[in-house]
Design an enzyme around this catalytic site. Structure first.
Site, PDB file in Angstrom:
ATOM      1  N   SER A  49       0.799  -1.226   0.000  1.00 28.16           N
ATOM      2  CA  SER A  49       0.000   0.000   0.000  1.00 28.16           C
ATOM      3  C   SER A  49       0.834   1.279   0.000  1.00 28.16           C
ATOM      4  CB  SER A  49      -0.955   0.019   1.194  1.00 28.16           C
ATOM      5  OG  SER A  49      -0.252   0.199   2.401  1.00 28.16           O
ATOM      6  N   LYS A  89       1.037   4.567   6.794  1.00 25.78           N
ATOM      7  CA  LYS A  89       0.365   5.435   5.819  1.00 25.78           C
ATOM      8  C   LYS A  89       0.966   6.834   5.857  1.00 25.78           C
ATOM      9  CE  LYS A  89      -2.578   2.134   5.011  1.00 25.78           C
ATOM     10  NZ  LYS A  89      -2.385   1.306   3.841  1.00 25.78           N
TER      11      LYS A  89
END
Length: 187
Positions: A49, A89
């Protein structure tokens, strides 16, 4: 010194040498425990990701000492969610920011301005089935975070994760230890 006498240093005994080594090892262990408890942590990237910035299997050092989230920081998130795993993230929005995403054009907006995102692998087209409503205002004390691989990332766009309470940010990832070819500062 008197004539006929001599002075020599007495060598420490084996027990004294062993004690000195043990003292050094214990001190080093205490310093490592204190650093890992109050300043730094090592984390492993699990998944794709954050590609192309980070790859699956990268080992990072993160710091949480006196940390305040900033736009663009790569953070380690431990907030309980349906995915039940720590997440790595990028911080896109802070408390008070208005986030909007044009999924047709693939553009993310913060406070009405399109973000310059050279770190993403492609435009943001993926919209999760359990998506948040846009535009949204990030409440104080929370962040909106997204993976750099926007079309292959479970992040704040997904209501199962949602906005992240700053108390669940374990720290900012700032250094890559492994693989050795990518050893260095994380930007």
């Amino acid at each position: 010194m008197r004539e006929g006498s001599f002075s020599h240093k007495q060598e420490p005994g084996a027990a004294a040498v062993i004690f000195e080594y043990l003292e050094t090892l214990i001190t080093a262990a205490i310093v490592v425990v204190l650093l890992c408890t109050f300043a730094i942590r090592m984390v492993r990237v699990d998944g794709l990701s954050m590609a192309p910035t980070l790859d699956h299997g990268d080992f990072l050092i993160s710091s949480h000492a006196f940390y305040q989230p900033k736009h663009g920081d790569i953070v380690v998130i431990t907030q309980p969610n349906e995915i039940s795993t720590p997440l790595i993230k990028r911080v896109i929005g802070l408390g008070g920011d208005v986030i909007d995403i044009d999924f047709e054009e693939g553009v993310v907006y913060r406070n009405g301005e399109a973000l310059e995102e050279p770190y993403t692998s492609e435009p943001t087209f993926y919209q999760p089935s359990a998506a948040l409503e846009y535009p949204l205002t990030v409440p104080p004390g929370e962040v909106f975070a997204m993976g750099d691989n926007r079309n292959n990332s479970s992040d704040s766009r997904d209501a199962r994760i949602g906005l992240v309470d700053e108390r669940y940010i374990m720290g900012k990832a700032f250094f890559r230890l492994f693989p050795l070819g990518d050893f260095g500062i994380v930007s």
